[in-house]
Scaffold this motif. Structure first.
Motif, mmCIF file in Angstrom:
data_model
loop_
_atom_site.group_PDB
_atom_site.id
_atom_site.type_symbol
_atom_site.label_atom_id
_atom_site.label_comp_id
_atom_site.label_asym_id
_atom_site.label_seq_id
_atom_site.Cartn_x
_atom_site.Cartn_y
_atom_site.Cartn_z
ATOM 1 N N LYS A 187 0.835 -1.206 0.000
ATOM 2 C CA LYS A 187 0.000 0.000 0.000
ATOM 3 C C LYS A 187 0.867 1.253 0.000
ATOM 4 O O LYS A 187 0.544 2.259 -0.658
ATOM 5 C CB LYS A 187 -0.932 -0.004 1.210
ATOM 6 N N LEU A 188 1.976 1.206 0.726
ATOM 7 C CA LEU A 188 2.865 2.364 0.790
ATOM 8 C C LEU A 188 3.666 2.519 -0.504
ATOM 9 O O LEU A 188 3.925 3.638 -0.943
ATOM 10 C CB LEU A 188 3.806 2.234 1.987
ATOM 11 N N ILE A 189 4.061 1.397 -1.096
ATOM 12 C CA ILE A 189 4.748 1.462 -2.385
ATOM 13 C C ILE A 189 3.837 2.087 -3.439
ATOM 14 O O ILE A 189 4.264 2.902 -4.265
ATOM 15 C CB ILE A 189 5.221 0.056 -2.811
ATOM 16 N N GLU A 190 2.563 1.711 -3.392
ATOM 17 C CA GLU A 190 1.570 2.292 -4.303
ATOM 18 C C GLU A 190 1.413 3.779 -4.027
ATOM 19 O O GLU A 190 1.406 4.607 -4.959
ATOM 20 C CB GLU A 190 0.234 1.566 -4.129
ATOM 21 N N GLU A 191 1.294 4.143 -2.751
ATOM 22 C CA GLU A 191 1.145 5.555 -2.379
ATOM 23 C C GLU A 191 2.351 6.380 -2.813
ATOM 24 O O GLU A 191 2.214 7.562 -3.193
ATOM 25 C CB GLU A 191 0.948 5.676 -0.866
ATOM 26 N N ALA A 192 3.516 5.773 -2.787
ATOM 27 C CA ALA A 192 4.742 6.488 -3.154
ATOM 28 C C ALA A 192 4.809 6.783 -4.650
ATOM 29 O O ALA A 192 5.659 7.574 -5.089
ATOM 30 C CB ALA A 192 5.964 5.690 -2.729
ATOM 31 N N GLY A 193 3.932 6.154 -5.435
ATOM 32 C CA GLY A 193 3.891 6.445 -6.854
ATOM 33 C C GLY A 193 4.658 5.482 -7.737
ATOM 34 O O GLY A 193 5.070 5.847 -8.846
ATOM 35 N N ALA A 194 4.825 4.253 -7.271
ATOM 36 C CA ALA A 194 5.522 3.262 -8.095
ATOM 37 C C ALA A 194 4.766 3.043 -9.401
ATOM 38 O O ALA A 194 3.536 2.958 -9.409
ATOM 39 C CB ALA A 194 5.641 1.941 -7.336
ATOM 40 N N PRO A 195 5.456 2.935 -10.514
ATOM 41 C CA PRO A 195 4.786 2.696 -11.797
ATOM 42 C C PRO A 195 3.969 1.409 -11.785
ATOM 43 O O PRO A 195 4.297 0.451 -11.073
ATOM 44 C CB PRO A 195 5.959 2.593 -12.782
ATOM 45 N N THR A 196 2.922 1.380 -12.567
ATOM 46 C CA THR A 196 2.036 0.213 -12.649
ATOM 47 C C THR A 196 2.818 -1.046 -13.016
ATOM 48 O O THR A 196 3.588 -1.040 -13.981
ATOM 49 C CB THR A 196 0.941 0.452 -13.705
ATOM 50 N N GLY A 197 2.628 -2.099 -12.233
ATOM 51 C CA GLY A 197 3.258 -3.377 -12.513
ATOM 52 C C GLY A 197 4.673 -3.515 -12.003
ATOM 53 O O GLY A 197 5.263 -4.595 -12.132
ATOM 54 N N LEU A 198 5.246 -2.462 -11.441
ATOM 55 C CA LEU A 198 6.645 -2.527 -10.999
ATOM 56 C C LEU A 198 6.816 -3.507 -9.837
ATOM 57 O O LEU A 198 7.783 -4.267 -9.783
ATOM 58 C CB LEU A 198 7.141 -1.136 -10.603
ATOM 59 N N VAL A 199 5.873 -3.470 -8.896
ATOM 60 C CA VAL A 199 5.891 -4.407 -7.763
ATOM 61 C C VAL A 199 4.542 -5.095 -7.712
ATOM 62 O O VAL A 199 3.494 -4.437 -7.732
ATOM 63 C CB VAL A 199 6.183 -3.687 -6.433
ATOM 64 N N ASN A 200 4.560 -6.416 -7.621
ATOM 65 C CA ASN A 200 3.338 -7.221 -7.576
ATOM 66 C C ASN A 200 3.435 -8.185 -6.399
ATOM 67 O O ASN A 200 4.490 -8.799 -6.181
ATOM 68 C CB ASN A 200 3.173 -8.022 -8.867
ATOM 69 N N ILE A 201 2.348 -8.334 -5.646
ATOM 70 C CA ILE A 201 2.329 -9.220 -4.484
ATOM 71 C C ILE A 201 1.335 -10.345 -4.744
ATOM 72 O O ILE A 201 0.145 -10.098 -4.990
ATOM 73 C CB ILE A 201 1.946 -8.480 -3.193
ATOM 74 N N VAL A 202 1.832 -11.579 -4.683
ATOM 75 C CA VAL A 202 1.031 -12.756 -5.004
ATOM 76 C C VAL A 202 0.995 -13.681 -3.779
ATOM 77 O O VAL A 202 1.808 -14.604 -3.666
ATOM 78 C CB VAL A 202 1.619 -13.502 -6.226
ATOM 79 N N PRO A 203 0.060 -13.454 -2.854
ATOM 80 C CA PRO A 203 -0.018 -14.336 -1.679
ATOM 81 C C PRO A 203 -0.654 -15.668 -2.036
ATOM 82 O O PRO A 203 -1.420 -15.764 -3.008
ATOM 83 C CB PRO A 203 -0.911 -13.544 -0.725
ATOM 84 N N CYS A 204 -0.340 -16.693 -1.279
ATOM 85 C CA CYS A 204 -0.995 -17.980 -1.493
ATOM 86 C C CYS A 204 -0.943 -18.809 -0.221
ATOM 87 O O CYS A 204 -0.127 -18.558 0.679
ATOM 88 C CB CYS A 204 -0.367 -18.742 -2.659
ATOM 89 N N SER A 205 -1.791 -19.804 -0.150
ATOM 90 C CA SER A 205 -1.851 -20.695 1.008
ATOM 91 C C SER A 205 -0.742 -21.736 0.929
ATOM 92 O O SER A 205 -0.065 -21.885 -0.106
ATOM 93 C CB SER A 205 -3.203 -21.405 1.046
ATOM 94 N N ARG A 206 -0.592 -22.493 1.996
ATOM 95 C CA ARG A 206 0.395 -23.567 2.017
ATOM 96 C C ARG A 206 0.117 -24.593 0.919
ATOM 97 O O ARG A 206 1.032 -25.164 0.343
ATOM 98 C CB ARG A 206 0.407 -24.223 3.392
#
Length: 476
Positions: A187-206
């Protein structure tokens, strides 16, 4: 607490399958929220976006990268208290430690904000007249990251900041036990103005971890995989990356020796041992695991340390004064119990603790420990001191090096000659002589033997995400 989605291509998204998984508080097992349970299809989309983002980000100037990284670090410090509370709720560590971890993570964004402007090449003296030889550092490409549960904001911060500074884009899979801190960081990386697609978070279960991890290794667009976790999983990922010949950065398990020589300052050694062993309830890769105390000072060390351990406050990390929180989950609790029981059955002596708690494990001291015992051979990842007495310096070094892992080693001595000899003799990527604070953004973090490949932090951390290109130019 609100439910969380993945973050892919600049959008917060549910998993394509519609599945989610639960995240629970390790102190009381209460449900905190549900999180999108991504699979290989979600990961592919994330890599699609990261590939597009990299095409433009690699052309960004060091000054542009620096500005983004500085802003992210500043936002982390602005929200330090909020982030610390989320971290404690999902991980269990005391709130003060959690707050410290947030600050630790911010220092990496601040460090690499400066280091991104120092990605120097070199001019090589030419072996031929009229021909120049120079090198430049260039970003590798898409960086895939698999981060651990014991430092759920510190480790993603250390990896993401270095990759962005080098000019790479990122796809991050946070640990299934603790994805919330990473998603809050996003959320903070997004707020800081990172370009679209630069950082992506892919959570998953065990249940989805293997599928997602295998897909990361198989996708040729992923140029580097950075993993922090167990040696066993690191070996698996290393092998899976062979087909696409990826760069790998592996920060794997440790089994750190902690040696106290007769010449040591007793108060300093005891303080260092408690800090190293019981931080995060013993759940760190550089924690003091195999304790070696020289015979002449042995009784004094035990007399000093036992009252301090007995006085530790155990409980909910959100409560004031708590020094020992819960273990991360029941599997880890059962593992620590097994190690202690097997060691006692093999002849170790229980001096303190040894009991399973409702949400963790009692701080424990074992003495009369010998090679071959579970508490000596295995990385405990819990609040257990395994103590062996020794007589000669060479004996201590031999015991310390008798291990296939070499992440960190610590020792205390006031003898200058001994400090030099032992520092040189220990087979470890990091050695703390009269000091246990070895992980800083300025210093290279990484081990020898099966403790990993590569370094994080420092200028060497930037190199893990960079290629060195040689340019030879003929002026004749």
């Amino acid at each position: 607490m609100e439910d969380y989605k993945s973050y892919i291509g600049g959008e917060w998204k549910a998993a394509k399958s519609g599945a989610d998984f639960e995240v629970r508080n390790p102190f009381d097992n209460s449900l905190l929220c549900k999180v999108a349970d991504c699979n290989a299809e979600d990961l592919k989309e994330a890599i699609d976006h990261a590939s597009k983002a990299h095409a433009s980000w690699k052309k960004s100037t060091p000054r542009e990268r620096s500005a983004l990284l500085r802003k992210i670090g500043d936002l982390m410090m602005r929200d330090q208290d909020k982030l610390a509370k989320v971290l404690t709720l999902e991980n269990g560590k005391p709130l003060g430690e959690a707050k410290g971890e947030v600050g630790f993570g911010a220092t990496f964004f601040h460090w690499f904000a400066e280091e991104s402007r120092r990605a120097y090449g070199e001019t090589i003296p030419s072996p031929a007249p009229g021909v120049s030889f120079t090198t430049v550092q260039e970003p590798l490409g898409v960086a895939a990251m698999i981060t651990p549960w014991n430092f759920p904001i510190g480790m993603p911060a250390r990896k993401i900041s270095a990759a962005l500074a080098a000019g790479c884009s990122c796809v991050v899979k946070p640990a299934e036990d603790t994805p919330l801190s990473t998603l809050e960081l996003m959320k903070l990386i997004e707020e800081a103005g990172a370009p679209t697609g630069l950082v992506n978070i892919v959570p998953c279960s065990r249940n989805s971890v293997k599928e997602v991890g295998d897909a990361m290794c198989a996708d040729p667009r992923v140029a580097v995989i950075s993993f922090t976790g167990s040696t066993e999983v690191g070996k698996y990922l290393y092998a899976k990356c062979a087909d696409t010949v990826k760069r790998v950065a592996l920060e794997l398990g440790g089994n750190a020796p902690f040696i106290i020589f007769d010449s040591a300052d007793v108060d300093a050694a005891v303080s260092g041992l408690i800090t190293s062993k019981f931080r995060n309830t013993g759940q760190t890769c550089v924690t003091a695991n195999r304790i070696l105390i020289q015979a002449g000072i042995y009784d004094r060390i035990l007399d000093n340390i036992l009252p301090k351990i007995k006085a530790m406050k155990i409980g909910n990390g959100m409560e004031s004064g708590v020094e020992q929180g819960p273990l991360i989950n029941e599997r880890q609790q059962a593992r620590v119990k097994r190690i202690v029981d097997e060691s006692l059955n093999a002849g170790a002596k229980l001096v303190l603790g040894g009991k399973v708690l409702d949400n963790g494990f009692e701080p424990t001291v074992l003495t009369d420990v010998q090679r071959g015992m579970a508490c000596w051979e295995e990385e405990i990842f819990g609040p257990v001191l395994s103590i062996m007495k020794f007589t000669e310096e060479s004996e201590a070094v031999d015991h310390a090096n008798d291990c296939d892992r070499g992440l960190a080693a610590f020792f205390y001595s006031k003898d200058p000659g001994q400090i030099h000899r032992v520092s040189s003799a220990l087979e470890s990527g990091m050695v703390g002589a009269n000091h246990v604070g070895i992980s800083m953004p300025e210093s290279p973090f990484g081990g020898y033997k099966t403790s990993g490949i590569g370094k994080e932090g420092s200028k060497h951390g930037l190199a893990e995400y960079s290629n060195i290109k040689l340019v030879v130019q003929n002026f004749n």
